[in-house]
Design a protein around this motif. Structure first.
Motif, PDB file in Angstrom:
ATOM      1  N   GLN A 221       0.571  -1.111   0.159  1.00  0.00           N
ATOM      2  CA  GLN A 221       0.259  -0.261  -0.060  1.00  0.00           C
ATOM      3  C   GLN A 221       0.614   0.866   0.152  1.00  0.00           C
ATOM      4  O   GLN A 221       0.363   2.676  -0.281  1.00  0.00           O
ATOM      5  CB  GLN A 221      -1.387   0.129   1.039  1.00  0.00           C
ATOM      6  CG  GLN A 221      -2.187  -1.073   1.226  1.00  0.00           C
ATOM      7  CD  GLN A 221      -2.628  -1.589   2.635  1.00  0.00           C
ATOM      8  OE1 GLN A 221      -2.466  -0.777   3.407  1.00  0.00           O
ATOM      9  NE2 GLN A 221      -3.812  -2.376   2.501  1.00  0.00           N
ATOM     10  N   GLU A 222       1.866   1.097   0.371  1.00  0.00           N
ATOM     11  CA  GLU A 222       3.311   2.383   0.228  1.00  0.00           C
ATOM     12  C   GLU A 222       4.572   1.775   0.282  1.00  0.00           C
ATOM     13  O   GLU A 222       4.349   0.681   0.519  1.00  0.00           O
ATOM     14  CB  GLU A 222       2.839   2.818   1.864  1.00  0.00           C
ATOM     15  CG  GLU A 222       3.368   2.078   3.026  1.00  0.00           C
ATOM     16  CD  GLU A 222       2.509   2.850   4.367  1.00  0.00           C
ATOM     17  OE1 GLU A 222       2.928   1.736   5.240  1.00  0.00           O
ATOM     18  OE2 GLU A 222       1.835   2.734   4.493  1.00  0.00           O
ATOM     19  N   PRO A 223       5.556   2.393  -0.128  1.00  0.00           N
ATOM     20  CA  PRO A 223       7.458   1.883  -0.246  1.00  0.00           C
ATOM     21  C   PRO A 223       6.845   1.791   1.048  1.00  0.00           C
ATOM     22  O   PRO A 223       6.741   2.002   2.239  1.00  0.00           O
ATOM     23  CB  PRO A 223       7.687   3.438   0.064  1.00  0.00           C
ATOM     24  CG  PRO A 223       6.674   4.154  -1.257  1.00  0.00           C
ATOM     25  CD  PRO A 223       5.499   4.274  -0.508  1.00  0.00           C
ATOM     26  N   THR A 224       8.127   0.252   0.908  1.00  0.00           N
ATOM     27  CA  THR A 224       8.011  -0.358   2.075  1.00  0.00           C
ATOM     28  C   THR A 224       9.311  -1.712   2.077  1.00  0.00           C
ATOM     29  O   THR A 224      10.106  -1.467   0.654  1.00  0.00           O
ATOM     30  CB  THR A 224       6.873  -2.200   1.892  1.00  0.00           C
ATOM     31  OG1 THR A 224       5.821  -1.056   2.308  1.00  0.00           O
ATOM     32  CG2 THR A 224       6.897  -2.899   3.312  1.00  0.00           C
ATOM     33  N   ASP A 225       9.831  -1.364   2.942  1.00  0.00           N
ATOM     34  CA  ASP A 225      11.377  -2.201   2.894  1.00  0.00           C
ATOM     35  C   ASP A 225      10.842  -3.712   2.963  1.00  0.00           C
ATOM     36  O   ASP A 225      10.732  -4.186   4.208  1.00  0.00           O
ATOM     37  CB  ASP A 225      12.695  -1.086   4.186  1.00  0.00           C
ATOM     38  CG  ASP A 225      13.674  -2.310   4.269  1.00  0.00           C
ATOM     39  OD1 ASP A 225      14.077  -2.453   2.729  1.00  0.00           O
ATOM     40  OD2 ASP A 225      14.365  -1.799   5.306  1.00  0.00           O
ATOM     41  N   VAL A 226      11.542  -4.438   2.222  1.00  0.00           N
ATOM     42  CA  VAL A 226      11.277  -5.627   1.999  1.00  0.00           C
ATOM     43  C   VAL A 226      12.044  -6.392   2.225  1.00  0.00           C
ATOM     44  O   VAL A 226      12.779  -7.387   2.501  1.00  0.00           O
ATOM     45  CB  VAL A 226      11.001  -5.731   0.636  1.00  0.00           C
ATOM     46  CG1 VAL A 226       9.484  -5.674   0.412  1.00  0.00           C
ATOM     47  CG2 VAL A 226      11.834  -6.159  -0.324  1.00  0.00           C
ATOM     48  N   SER A 227      13.745  -6.061   2.420  1.00  0.00           N
ATOM     49  CA  SER A 227      15.154  -6.687   3.207  1.00  0.00           C
ATOM     50  C   SER A 227      15.051  -8.102   4.222  1.00  0.00           C
ATOM     51  O   SER A 227      15.360  -8.698   3.883  1.00  0.00           O
ATOM     52  CB  SER A 227      16.176  -5.859   2.443  1.00  0.00           C
ATOM     53  OG  SER A 227      16.122  -4.254   3.080  1.00  0.00           O
TER      54      SER A 227
ATOM     55  N   VAL B  83      15.527 -11.653  -2.039  1.00  0.00           N
ATOM     56  CA  VAL B  83      14.325  -9.996  -3.260  1.00  0.00           C
ATOM     57  C   VAL B  83      14.752 -10.444  -4.929  1.00  0.00           C
ATOM     58  O   VAL B  83      16.634  -9.956  -5.397  1.00  0.00           O
ATOM     59  CB  VAL B  83      14.760  -9.147  -2.341  1.00  0.00           C
ATOM     60  CG1 VAL B  83      14.418  -8.176  -3.605  1.00  0.00           C
ATOM     61  CG2 VAL B  83      13.874  -8.983  -1.294  1.00  0.00           C
ATOM     62  N   LEU B  84      14.209 -10.058  -5.684  1.00  0.00           N
ATOM     63  CA  LEU B  84      15.149 -10.139  -6.235  1.00  0.00           C
ATOM     64  C   LEU B  84      14.786  -8.876  -7.188  1.00  0.00           C
ATOM     65  O   LEU B  84      15.907  -8.349  -7.928  1.00  0.00           O
ATOM     66  CB  LEU B  84      14.237 -11.119  -7.855  1.00  0.00           C
ATOM     67  CG  LEU B  84      13.982 -12.713  -7.175  1.00  0.00           C
ATOM     68  CD1 LEU B  84      13.719 -13.189  -8.652  1.00  0.00           C
ATOM     69  CD2 LEU B  84      15.541 -13.126  -8.152  1.00  0.00           C
ATOM     70  N   SER B  85      13.939  -8.061  -6.924  1.00  0.00           N
ATOM     71  CA  SER B  85      14.310  -6.244  -7.389  1.00  0.00           C
ATOM     72  C   SER B  85      12.563  -5.737  -6.717  1.00  0.00           C
ATOM     73  O   SER B  85      11.392  -6.489  -5.655  1.00  0.00           O
ATOM     74  CB  SER B  85      12.969  -6.446  -8.750  1.00  0.00           C
ATOM     75  OG  SER B  85      11.596  -6.564  -9.138  1.00  0.00           O
ATOM     76  N   ARG B  86      13.105  -4.432  -6.179  1.00  0.00           N
ATOM     77  CA  ARG B  86      12.566  -3.637  -5.263  1.00  0.00           C
ATOM     78  C   ARG B  86      11.685  -2.662  -6.815  1.00  0.00           C
ATOM     79  O   ARG B  86      12.434  -1.725  -7.239  1.00  0.00           O
ATOM     80  CB  ARG B  86      13.148  -2.729  -4.275  1.00  0.00           C
ATOM     81  CG  ARG B  86      13.539  -4.180  -3.590  1.00  0.00           C
ATOM     82  CD  ARG B  86      14.603  -3.022  -2.810  1.00  0.00           C
ATOM     83  NE  ARG B  86      14.889  -3.835  -2.123  1.00  0.00           N
ATOM     84  CZ  ARG B  86      16.010  -5.006  -1.309  1.00  0.00           C
ATOM     85  NH1 ARG B  86      16.959  -4.847  -3.086  1.00  0.00           N
ATOM     86  NH2 ARG B  86      16.223  -5.782  -0.407  1.00  0.00           N
ATOM     87  N   GLY B  87      10.356  -2.315  -6.699  1.00  0.00           N
ATOM     88  CA  GLY B  87       9.872  -2.111  -7.856  1.00  0.00           C
ATOM     89  C   GLY B  87      10.195  -0.461  -7.734  1.00  0.00           C
ATOM     90  O   GLY B  87       9.471  -0.269  -6.171  1.00  0.00           O
ATOM     91  N   ALA B  88       9.187   0.489  -7.873  1.00  0.00           N
ATOM     92  CA  ALA B  88       9.276   2.134  -7.520  1.00  0.00           C
ATOM     93  C   ALA B  88       7.660   2.066  -7.303  1.00  0.00           C
ATOM     94  O   ALA B  88       7.962   2.580  -6.527  1.00  0.00           O
ATOM     95  CB  ALA B  88       9.708   2.913  -9.029  1.00  0.00           C
ATOM     96  N   ASP B  89       6.686   1.261  -7.702  1.00  0.00           N
ATOM     97  CA  ASP B  89       5.358   1.498  -7.412  1.00  0.00           C
ATOM     98  C   ASP B  89       5.151   0.997  -6.254  1.00  0.00           C
ATOM     99  O   ASP B  89       4.377  -0.185  -6.245  1.00  0.00           O
ATOM    100  CB  ASP B  89       4.013   1.228  -8.511  1.00  0.00           C
ATOM    101  CG  ASP B  89       5.173   0.207  -8.883  1.00  0.00           C
ATOM    102  OD1 ASP B  89       6.145  -0.318  -8.668  1.00  0.00           O
ATOM    103  OD2 ASP B  89       4.097  -0.204 -10.548  1.00  0.00           O
ATOM    104  N   SER B  90       6.297   0.726  -5.248  1.00  0.00           N
ATOM    105  CA  SER B  90       5.579  -0.129  -4.356  1.00  0.00           C
ATOM    106  C   SER B  90       5.400  -1.850  -4.416  1.00  0.00           C
ATOM    107  O   SER B  90       4.542  -2.461  -3.462  1.00  0.00           O
ATOM    108  CB  SER B  90       4.417   0.411  -3.380  1.00  0.00           C
ATOM    109  OG  SER B  90       4.535   2.021  -2.865  1.00  0.00           O
TER     110      SER B  90
END
Lengths: 281, 303
Positions: free
Chosen positions: B232-238, B248-255
């Protein structure tokens, strides 16, 4: 084994009839030619005498050519190992290798028949097919003799056929052995055919050149009796030919029962497998 | 009582200086259907031909229905039905003559009713000459001869090769029926959907070695999955990378983040409960992708 024997014999039917009837017709033709020559025997003897002595020696000499047995030996039996040798070599080398190269052996061998059973079934069918061809050819000579001036007994005519049978089995078994050792069936046929043709000419020319006699003794056709067989067969020669054929067959069985069956289109064996005593890895 | 229909131990095979099998170990239980997968040249056919005593193993042992095919080949062949991968038939024969000959080789121990049923279900015209048949119809002959004596063990190399989809389905039904009678089925195939649908268990062979042996379901479950999560919002998935098997393969700009998960999803889903997840998509792997993974691994190694 009996099922395979029957099946293989059925496959030979066309060849038995083709070769057998063809040779029988040749026999009928020869007897009728002999009868027409007999009417002009003096002219025929003159013709024989006019032929080069060396050439006639190839067939057993001028003196015997005017006799019935000499005529049949020259016109029929002298070249029959070459003619029927084609069948023997092809059939021997193809007995197992043909189906193996065509890929049909895979399916048969997945059925409850041992390698030995398959080998023996096919071998016996080959031996019987060869015998059937020779019997038809024999009939082609002895039946028209009933209304011919040629006076030879049934047994006399049968004897050279027995010798011919032994020689053909020799080449058939050699083809069989080589087909299981050499890279392909074609190589086996070519090699066996070469031994046959070379032997034929060496044996023939040995009649003209004494120096070739020692080499001729090594050729199987040296032990083939055509003209002499009308008088009687040399048992030791017959036994020798059959014994060597048995040896070739035994080695072929030994090789076949131990080696890998090729997949169709796999191509030839590597040169390492040229050694018949090497086991396939 | 011995319950293994196929027991292969440390099977090796050399062709001259080329090694085709490097110690194959494989077990198939009675009544099981095993799909045998592998790329071309992996050793599938070599393994099968060793099982049938058509080629001799260099080392190792094989037992089919408790029998040694090298020492008791005819006893094995009586109880086994085999369909070669490349079926070659004597073209000059009629279908009925060939099948009659093969029945004779089996001592005519064939149920005429079952044989007729096979012929009818596979729509095989037995009055025709083999050389005039299409490859699919020739394959039907192969299937009929393999099944006609109702063997305890079926060894089939690409059983539906050349058959149309309807006939493929009919063959699957016949194999399942054979299994329901207690037969074991060992088949190789390149049609992975057929393995997935038919096999109880799958063995993957690569470069002469069994590299995987499992049920199709387990293989799929254990495979790598790609998970796309929208937040729902930008999130740190590390922190998610701390979970075993998650990368984690990629972190997209659109959350959005794309993860790779190996094995079960349970830990990841529990962890995601703490995150403002808007959407989650997982791409489930088919057996085909799993097989291709092994195949790609091989190609990469070779390169």
């Amino acid at each position: 084994m009996f099922v395979e024997f029957k099946h293989t014999l059925r496959r030979y039917t066309g060849q038995i009839l083709g070769w057998g009837i063809g040779l029988a017709l040749l026999g009928v033709l020869l007897i009728s030619v002999y009868d027409s020559l007999a009417d002009q025997m003096e002219l025929y003897q003159e013709m024989i005498q006019s032929m080069p002595e060396n050439m006639m020696a190839f067939f057993g000499g001028q003196d015997v050519m005017a006799t019935p047995e000499g005529f049949v030996a020259m016109e029929f039996f002298s070249y029959m190992p070459l003619i029927l040798g084609i069948f023997a070599v092809q059939a021997g080398s193809g007995l197992l290798a043909r189906d193996e190269e065509e890929g049909t052996l895979d399916l048969i061998m997945a059925h409850p028949i041992s390698r030995t059973g398959l080998f023996l079934g096919r071998l016996l069918a080959f031996l019987l097919a060869l015998a059937a061809i020779l019997v038809l050819a024999w009939l082609g000579i002895v039946v028209p003799m009933n209304w011919s001036t040629m006076s030879l007994s049934l047994i006399e005519v049968a004897r050279p056929f027995v010798s011919l049978y032994a020689v053909l089995i020799f080449f058939g078994s050699l083809g069989l052995l080589l087909s299981l050792v050499l890279p392909s069936r074609r190589w086996a046929s070519l090699t066996t055919g070469l031994v046959l043709v070379a032997g034929f000419f060496i044996d023939g020319f040995a009649e003209l050149n004494e120096n070739l006699e020692s080499i001729a003794r090594l050729t199987p056709l040296n032990y083939y009796q055509h003209l002499e067989a009308f008088e009687g067969l040399k048992a030791e020669w017959l036994v020798g030919l059959f014994a060597v054929s048995l040896l070739f067959t035994g080695l072929a069985w030994w090789r076949y029962s131990r080696r890998d069956i090729r997949v169709a289109g796999e191509g030839g064996w590597k040169l390492t497998s040229l050694n018949p005593f090497s086991s396939s890895s | 009582m011995n319950n293994e229909a196929v027991l292969i131990k440390d099977l090796t095979k050399w062709y001259g200086s080329f090694q085709a099998l490097y110690g194959v170990d494989l077990t198939v239980q009675k009544g099981e259907i095993l799909g045998f997968l592998g790329p071309n040249g992996a050793g599938k056919t070599t393994t099968i031909r060793c099982m049938l005593d058509q080629i001799r193993p260099t080392s190792g042992s094989i037992r089919l229905l408790g029998l040694n095919p090298q020492q008791q080949p005819t006893a094995v062949q009586e109880r086994v039905g085999y369909l070669p991968g490349e079926l070659h038939l004597e073209g000059s024969m009629r279908v009925d003559a060939l099948l009659g000959y093969l029945q004779e080789l089996r001592g005519n121990q064939i149920s005429p009713d079952y044989f007729q049923d096979l012929v009818e279900r596979l729509e095989l015209d037995t009055a025709r000459k083999i050389k005039n048949l299409s490859s699919g119809n020739k394959q039907k002959i192969g299937v009929v001869q393999a099944l006609m004596h109702q063997p305890e063990l079926l060894i089939l190399d690409e059983p539906t090769s050349g058959l149309d989809p309807l006939m493929q389905q009919e063959v699957y039904r016949l194999l399942r029926e054979a299994q329901s009678r207690g037969a074991t089925v060992f088949f190789s195939s390149h049609i992975l959907s057929e393995v997935e649908a038919l096999a109880d268990r799958v063995a993957i062979i690569r470069k002469g070695e069994i590299v995987e042996e499992s049920t199709p379901g387990q293989l799929i479950e254990m495979a790598l999955r790609r998970v796309v999560i929208s937040f729902q919002e930008p999130t740190d998935v590390s922190p998610l990378e701390d979970i075993e098997g998650v990368k984690v393969l990629s972190r997209g700009a659109d959350s959005q983040a794309t993860l790779q998960v190996e094995g079960h999803m349970d830990q990841l889903i529990k962890a995601l409960a703490e995150y403002p997840v808007k959407d989650l998509q997982t791409a489930s792997h088919s057996l085909e992708e799993i097989f291709l993974k092994y195949y790609r691994d091989q190609t990469q190694e070779e390169n």
